[in-house]
Design a protein around this motif. Structure first.
Motif, PDB file in Angstrom:
ATOM      1  N   ASP A  16       2.646  -3.861   6.887  1.00 13.54           N
ATOM      2  CA  ASP A  16       1.452  -3.805   6.434  1.00 13.54           C
ATOM      3  C   ASP A  16       0.916  -2.407   6.050  1.00 13.54           C
ATOM      4  N   LYS A  19       3.056  -1.337   1.514  1.00 16.58           N
ATOM      5  CA  LYS A  19       4.334  -1.046   0.419  1.00 16.58           C
ATOM      6  C   LYS A  19       4.275  -1.679  -0.820  1.00 16.58           C
ATOM      7  N   GLY A  20       3.349  -2.942  -0.684  1.00 15.12           N
ATOM      8  CA  GLY A  20       3.492  -3.469  -2.199  1.00 15.12           C
ATOM      9  C   GLY A  20       2.732  -2.779  -3.132  1.00 15.12           C
ATOM     10  N   LYS A  21       1.637  -2.014  -2.693  1.00 12.61           N
ATOM     11  CA  LYS A  21       0.830  -1.078  -3.606  1.00 12.61           C
ATOM     12  C   LYS A  21       1.993  -0.195  -4.287  1.00 12.61           C
ATOM     13  N   ARG A 318      -5.710  -7.984  12.664  1.00 12.35           N
ATOM     14  CA  ARG A 318      -4.349  -6.922  13.218  1.00 12.35           C
ATOM     15  C   ARG A 318      -5.165  -5.850  14.199  1.00 12.35           C
ATOM     16  N   VAL A 347     -10.459   4.529   4.546  1.00 13.93           N
ATOM     17  CA  VAL A 347     -10.903   3.966   5.716  1.00 13.93           C
ATOM     18  C   VAL A 347     -11.445   4.828   6.851  1.00 13.93           C
ATOM     19  N   GLY A 429      -7.809   3.479  -1.818  1.00 18.29           N
ATOM     20  CA  GLY A 429      -8.386   2.189  -2.010  1.00 18.29           C
ATOM     21  C   GLY A 429      -7.183   1.332  -2.470  1.00 18.29           C
TER      22      GLY A 429
HETATM   23  P1  GDP Z   1       2.337  -4.375   2.942  1.00 23.17           P
HETATM   24  O1  GDP Z   1       2.762  -5.472   3.638  1.00 23.17           O
HETATM   25  O2  GDP Z   1       2.728  -2.916   3.352  1.00 23.17           O
HETATM   26  O3  GDP Z   1       2.308  -4.534   1.221  1.00 23.17           O
HETATM   27  O4  GDP Z   1       0.809  -4.236   2.840  1.00 23.17           O
HETATM   28  P2  GDP Z   1      -0.224  -5.380   2.914  1.00 23.17           P
HETATM   29  O5  GDP Z   1      -0.469  -5.692   1.455  1.00 23.17           O
HETATM   30  O6  GDP Z   1      -0.046  -6.531   3.869  1.00 23.17           O
HETATM   31  O7  GDP Z   1      -1.669  -4.803   3.795  1.00 23.17           O
HETATM   32  C1  GDP Z   1      -2.185  -3.699   3.160  1.00 23.17           C
HETATM   33  C2  GDP Z   1      -3.485  -3.992   2.870  1.00 23.17           C
HETATM   34  O8  GDP Z   1      -4.352  -2.695   2.600  1.00 23.17           O
HETATM   35  C3  GDP Z   1      -3.806  -4.871   1.595  1.00 23.17           C
HETATM   36  O9  GDP Z   1      -4.907  -5.765   1.766  1.00 23.17           O
HETATM   37  C4  GDP Z   1      -3.852  -3.743   0.462  1.00 23.17           C
HETATM   38  O10 GDP Z   1      -4.617  -4.306  -0.794  1.00 23.17           O
HETATM   39  C5  GDP Z   1      -4.739  -2.785   1.366  1.00 23.17           C
HETATM   40  N1  GDP Z   1      -4.513  -1.240   0.907  1.00 23.17           N
HETATM   41  C6  GDP Z   1      -3.566  -0.631   0.116  1.00 23.17           C
HETATM   42  N2  GDP Z   1      -3.947   0.484   0.103  1.00 23.17           N
HETATM   43  C7  GDP Z   1      -5.171   0.674   0.518  1.00 23.17           C
HETATM   44  C8  GDP Z   1      -5.983   1.850   0.659  1.00 23.17           C
HETATM   45  O11 GDP Z   1      -5.668   3.006   0.224  1.00 23.17           O
HETATM   46  N3  GDP Z   1      -7.155   1.792   0.877  1.00 23.17           N
HETATM   47  C9  GDP Z   1      -7.605   0.494   1.332  1.00 23.17           C
HETATM   48  N4  GDP Z   1      -8.977   0.314   1.737  1.00 23.17           N
HETATM   49  N5  GDP Z   1      -6.822  -0.654   1.235  1.00 23.17           N
HETATM   50  C10 GDP Z   1      -5.669  -0.569   0.698  1.00 23.17           C
END
Ligand code: GDP
Ligand code: IMO
Ligand code: MG
Length: 446
Positions: A16, A19-21, A318, A347, A429
């Motif tokens: 989490d 990675k998706g972003k 988490r 954060v 974000g």
């Molecule tokens: P992944 O499993 O690695 O793809 O991550 P997840 O999607 O499970 O969890 C990451 C969470 O953090 C998601 O809700 C994203 O939308 C959020 N997120 C990603 N980058 C940022 C960031 O820079 N700031 C904030 N506040 N949220 C973020």
């Protein structure tokens, strides 16, 4: 970031990390986006123009319709969940057609795998008093462990290609269902015997729908490379959950580090040109297992609330704590990381002080900067922290590293100095637009 080369995106903590972003962001610079491990235990969030997508099996590149998405042979595919995901994306106007390829060799997560996963977790957590350790893992109950166990066990495994071969599937299921019914009974599940005909009918119906996507993806990917196309590998789960290199046994059942890429796709390691290690600016973990920098305090609660740290797949809160750079450095080493993306930096705004763990103290008083991926030894280590000032202002609108508060820049520079890796991407974000890309020259080291 080098253009025109193959890139791996991998989580350096316990999942989490965002990675998706980053996969969505880097999709623009690649032609094929490939999942190599895990299954629907992953939950990858992409936010574009305020619209949020949670992806579990389909690569996060799917929002770019001109790109190809590939579910490699190393993934365990729950066809029911996959069809649900395709349908929900299509309902939102996302194209899932010829642009999605699924390996005929990917193993199938069967309904009995999910039942087995949940039943075993229940038995293990209710036997907590009988051992000094909680033996339940806190899995996502998506059937991941039992599906990979069948793969290794061989004879009882079903692969995606089998869903296109009715006679073979039906005859195999007759044997499997009898054995599995006995095993589920032994776990205390009072369910009716598994019916091979009903199960085969349902799988064949799903196979028919997925047929246009099921191919030999090893050839697809090699042909793409021969044609000069570029590949983005999307790691699911994370290095510290890797079955071989994570905090065993509190891990998942695949090689989620980049070491899983060759086996999970059929593409040799020499074809991976760069590895972007994804790390949160702090640390989180879901499920059981050691977490040296966990804050079971108001600080942990504050991180959880500011970061909205609730699971994308299971909704579980988490566990939260300070950044553990001993762990990140270890993962970066295993994954061959060439640069970092530091996520969720926003954060940490409003904290008076921030802490980074740079070493551990062992019970005998000695100090080590090595990670110890052993669930029995790790809890006995005390983190040694470097403390630094925080910053008060929100940074979610930042577009440039140089305009971040000096304390935030210092925080990033310490990460670069301690890991010896440049931070090329800073995320402030969840939205695709809330990303600061620093040129390598802007990093403190490179
Ligand atoms: P992944 O499993 O690695 O793809 O991550 P997840 O999607 O499970 O969890 C990451 C969470 O953090 C998601 O809700 C994203 O939308 C959020 N997120 C990603 N980058 C940022 C960031 O820079 N700031 C904030 N506040 N949220 C973020
Ligand atoms: P993404 O890709 C966070 C954790 C589970 C559990 C352990 C084993 O979204 O980062 P499993 O169901 O795989 O047998 O569970 O691994 N886990 C994850 N934690 N993010 C993930 O994926 C995870 N995938 C598995 O919580 O502790
Ligand atoms: Mg996730």
């Amino acid at each position: 970031m080098k253009m025109g080369s193959n890139t791996a995106v991998v989580g350096l903590q316990w999942g989490d990390e965002g990675k998706g972003k980053i996969v969505d962001l880097l999709t623009a610079e690649h032609d094929y986006i490939v999942r190599y491990n895990g299954g629907a235990n992953a939950g990858h969030t992409v936010v574009v123009d305020g619209k949020k997508y949670a992806l579990h099996l389909i690569p996060s590149g799917i929002l770019s319709p001109e790109k190809y998405c590939v579910i490699g042979n190393g993934v365990v595919v729950d066809p029911e969940k996959l069809l649900e995901e395709i349908e929900s994306l299509e309902q939102r106007g996302v194209t899932v057609a010829d642009n999605l390829k699924i390996s005929d060799r990917a193993h199938v997560v069967m309904p009995y795998h999910k039942e087995h996963d949940a039943a075993l977790e229940k038995v293990l957590s209710s036997s907590a008093g009988q051992t000094d350790k909680n033996l339940s893992i806190g899995t996502t109950k998506r059937g991941i462990g039992p599906a990979y166990a069948d793969k290794v066990h061989r004879s009882l495994a079903i692969r995606m290609g089998d869903l296109l071969d009715p006679d073979h599937l039906r005859s195999k299921l007759r044997v499997i269902c009898a054995i599995r019914t006995r095993e589920l009974d032994a776990l205390g599940l009072d369910t009716p015997p598994l019916d091979p005909t009903v199960l085969a009918d349902s799988l064949l119906r799903m196979g028919e729908k997925l047929k246009p996507h099921i191919v030999d993806t090893v050839y697809t990917l090699h042909e793409a490379i021969d044609d000069g196309k570029t590949i983005l590998f999307e790691g699911a789960n994370a290095c510290l959950l890797d079955i071989d290199h994570g905090t065993f046994p509190y891990v998942t059942s695949s090689n989620c580090s980049t070491l899983g890429i060759p086996s999970g796709t059929g593409i040799p390691g020499r074809n991976i040109d760069q590895v972007v290690g994804i790390m949160k600016a702090y640390t989180t973990r879901v499920g059981e297992g050691p977490f040296p920098t966990e804050e079971l305090t108001e600080t942990g609660d504050r991180i959880r609330e500011r970061g909205n740290e609730y699971g994308t797949t299971t909704g579980r809160p988490r566990r939260c704590g300070w950044l553990d750079l001993v762990a990140v450095r270890y993962s970066a080493m295993i994954c061959g990381t060439t640069s970092l993306a530091c996520m969720l930096l926003d954060v940490l705004s409003t904290f008076d002080e921030l802490k980074i763990c740079t070493a551990y103290k062992l019970p005998d008083g000695t100090v080590t900067d090595r990670f110890i991926p052993d669930a029995h030894r790790l809890p006995s280590l005390t983190p040694i922290y470097e403390t630094m000032p925080g910053w008060s202002e929100e940074i979610t609108d930042a577009t440039d590293r140089e305009t971040l508060p000096p304390e935030a820049r210092h925080y990033l520079e310490r990460i670069e100095a301690i890991t010896g890796l440049p931070i090329d991407i800073i995320s402030v974000g969840p939205d695709r637009a809330q990303t600061v890309r620093s040129s390598p020259a802007a990093g403190a080291v490179g």
